[in-house]
Design a protein around this motif. Structure first.
Motif, PDB file in Angstrom:
ATOM      1  N   ARG A 114       0.852  -1.180   0.000  1.00 24.46           N
ATOM      2  CA  ARG A 114       0.000   0.000   0.000  1.00 24.46           C
ATOM      3  C   ARG A 114       0.898   1.244   0.000  1.00 24.46           C
ATOM      4  O   ARG A 114       1.910   1.278   0.698  1.00 24.46           O
ATOM      5  CB  ARG A 114      -0.889  -0.009   1.238  1.00 24.46           C
ATOM      6  CG  ARG A 114      -1.778   1.204   1.388  1.00 24.46           C
ATOM      7  CD  ARG A 114      -2.755   1.010   2.529  1.00 24.46           C
ATOM      8  NE  ARG A 114      -3.997   0.422   2.057  1.00 24.46           N
ATOM      9  CZ  ARG A 114      -5.092   1.114   1.800  1.00 24.46           C
ATOM     10  NH1 ARG A 114      -5.079   2.436   1.951  1.00 24.46           N
ATOM     11  NH2 ARG A 114      -6.181   0.525   1.401  1.00 24.46           N
ATOM     12  N   GLU A 277      -2.107  -2.834   5.156  1.00 31.66           N
ATOM     13  CA  GLU A 277      -1.446  -3.591   4.093  1.00 31.66           C
ATOM     14  C   GLU A 277      -1.464  -5.085   4.394  1.00 31.66           C
ATOM     15  O   GLU A 277      -1.748  -5.908   3.517  1.00 31.66           O
ATOM     16  CB  GLU A 277      -0.010  -3.096   3.944  1.00 31.66           C
ATOM     17  CG  GLU A 277       0.803  -3.799   2.873  1.00 31.66           C
ATOM     18  CD  GLU A 277       2.240  -3.334   2.856  1.00 31.66           C
ATOM     19  OE1 GLU A 277       3.109  -4.091   3.345  1.00 31.66           O
ATOM     20  OE2 GLU A 277       2.499  -2.212   2.382  1.00 31.66           O
ATOM     21  N   GLU A 280      -4.970  -6.495   3.892  1.00 34.32           N
ATOM     22  CA  GLU A 280      -5.320  -6.587   2.476  1.00 34.32           C
ATOM     23  C   GLU A 280      -4.540  -7.694   1.780  1.00 34.32           C
ATOM     24  O   GLU A 280      -5.057  -8.369   0.876  1.00 34.32           O
ATOM     25  CB  GLU A 280      -5.069  -5.238   1.798  1.00 34.32           C
ATOM     26  CG  GLU A 280      -6.055  -4.166   2.264  1.00 34.32           C
ATOM     27  CD  GLU A 280      -5.759  -2.795   1.708  1.00 34.32           C
ATOM     28  OE1 GLU A 280      -6.688  -1.981   1.631  1.00 34.32           O
ATOM     29  OE2 GLU A 280      -4.584  -2.531   1.352  1.00 34.32           O
TER      30      GLU A 280
END
Length: 296
Positions: A114, A277, A280
């Motif tokens: 990210r 991050e 995800e």
């Protein structure tokens, strides 16, 4: 000696004692010790570290004929890993392809990151004069999601123009950190980069800093110098000897890059982004698992 004899006289070359096998073993061990402690490093960087330690002479013959040759031999013999020497000057251009959607998704899950800078108030770039040293600095720029721009000497106007256009498109104050040689051309290159970026990104707030090599670093670190090339037309206004960027130990160069970048980061914000991050990335990994189940 007569005038005729003087006209044809050629002095015999000074013979230099050849190094013994034991001498070469000492140099090999020094190379291994330097690289084990600090890698990756450029070939010239290794040479300067050996010069600083008094292992080889500050001469082009020792750079190419001794250090360069031994580094090739030691890598081919498996004495040092190939990855210990940075060489960012040769790379293949090929689009990334995948054997399946599952493979593409798995690769995405493994490499997903990210952006650290989307919500930042500033934009940061690191510029490096030399292609080979990009392999040394990219460890830090990559870690912090920062662009590494390689000038390759005097950059083309197309490259500089596109860089300026990108800064304009970002629309944030830009902090440019430059790393280059301390010699007539090296100083001219950094001035040219700064001038062109300001010229082609008018109205943008650009903070340009030449981080290395500086006169202060040459003195404080006792960096090895080299004669300034008199063939360089810019040498007329240059005072003193020249110093290559490679003369600064790779570890210290990476620390300089890290310091420049981290000064613009909010550590708490970085921690928050890392948590998102990871979550995800786990989502992507679950998508790969679900895809496998459907195939069954």
């Amino acid at each position: 000696m007569t005038a005729e004899a003087l006209a044809t006289y050629r002095p015999s070359p000074i013979k230099r004692d050849r190094r013994t096998r034991a001498d070469m073993d000492v140099i090999r061990q020094a190379i291994y010790d330097v690289l084990e402690a600090d890698n990756p490093m450029t070939v010239r960087g290794v040479f300067y570290q050996l010069v600083s330690r008094g292992v080889v002479e500050k001469a082009e013959a020792d750079y190419k004929g001794t250090v360069g040759r031994l580094l090739v031999q030691m890598r081919e013999a498996g004495m040092i890993p190939f990855g210990w020497i940075a060489d960012n000057t040769r790379w293949m251009r090929k689009p990334r392809t995948y054997s399946s959607m599952e493979a593409a998704l798995r690769r995405t899950a493994e490499t997903y990151r990210r952006s650290l800078w989307d919500d930042s108030d500033v934009y940061v770039e690191v510029w490096c004069e030399k292609d080979a040293l990009a392999g040394v600095l990219v460890e830090e720029t990559g870690l912090y999601d920062v662009g590494l721009m390689v000038a390759r000497g005097f950059s083309s106007i197309s490259f500089l123009y596109s860089s300026a256009e990108y800064i304009k498109a970002i629309g944030k104050p830009a902090f440019i950190y430059y790393f280059g040689d301390h010699d007539p051309s090296g100083l001219g290159i950094s001035r040219n980069v700064e001038q062109r970026l300001r010229e082609w990104a008018p109205g943008c707030e650009i903070h340009f800093e030449r981080v290395a090599v500086t006169p202060e670093q040459i003195v404080s670190m006792g960096l090895p110098t080299r004669p300034t090339k008199t063939t360089d037309t810019r040498s007329k206004s240059f005072v003193g000897e020249s110093v290559d960027l490679d003369a600064i130990p790779a570890r210290y160069l990476r620390a300089l890059v890290s310091t420049c970048i981290v000064s613009h980061l909010d550590i708490n914000e970085v921690g928050r982004i890392e948590i998102i991050e990871e979550a995800e990335r786990e989502t992507l990994a679950n998508m790969v698992k679900n895809l496998k189940r459907r195939k069954r």
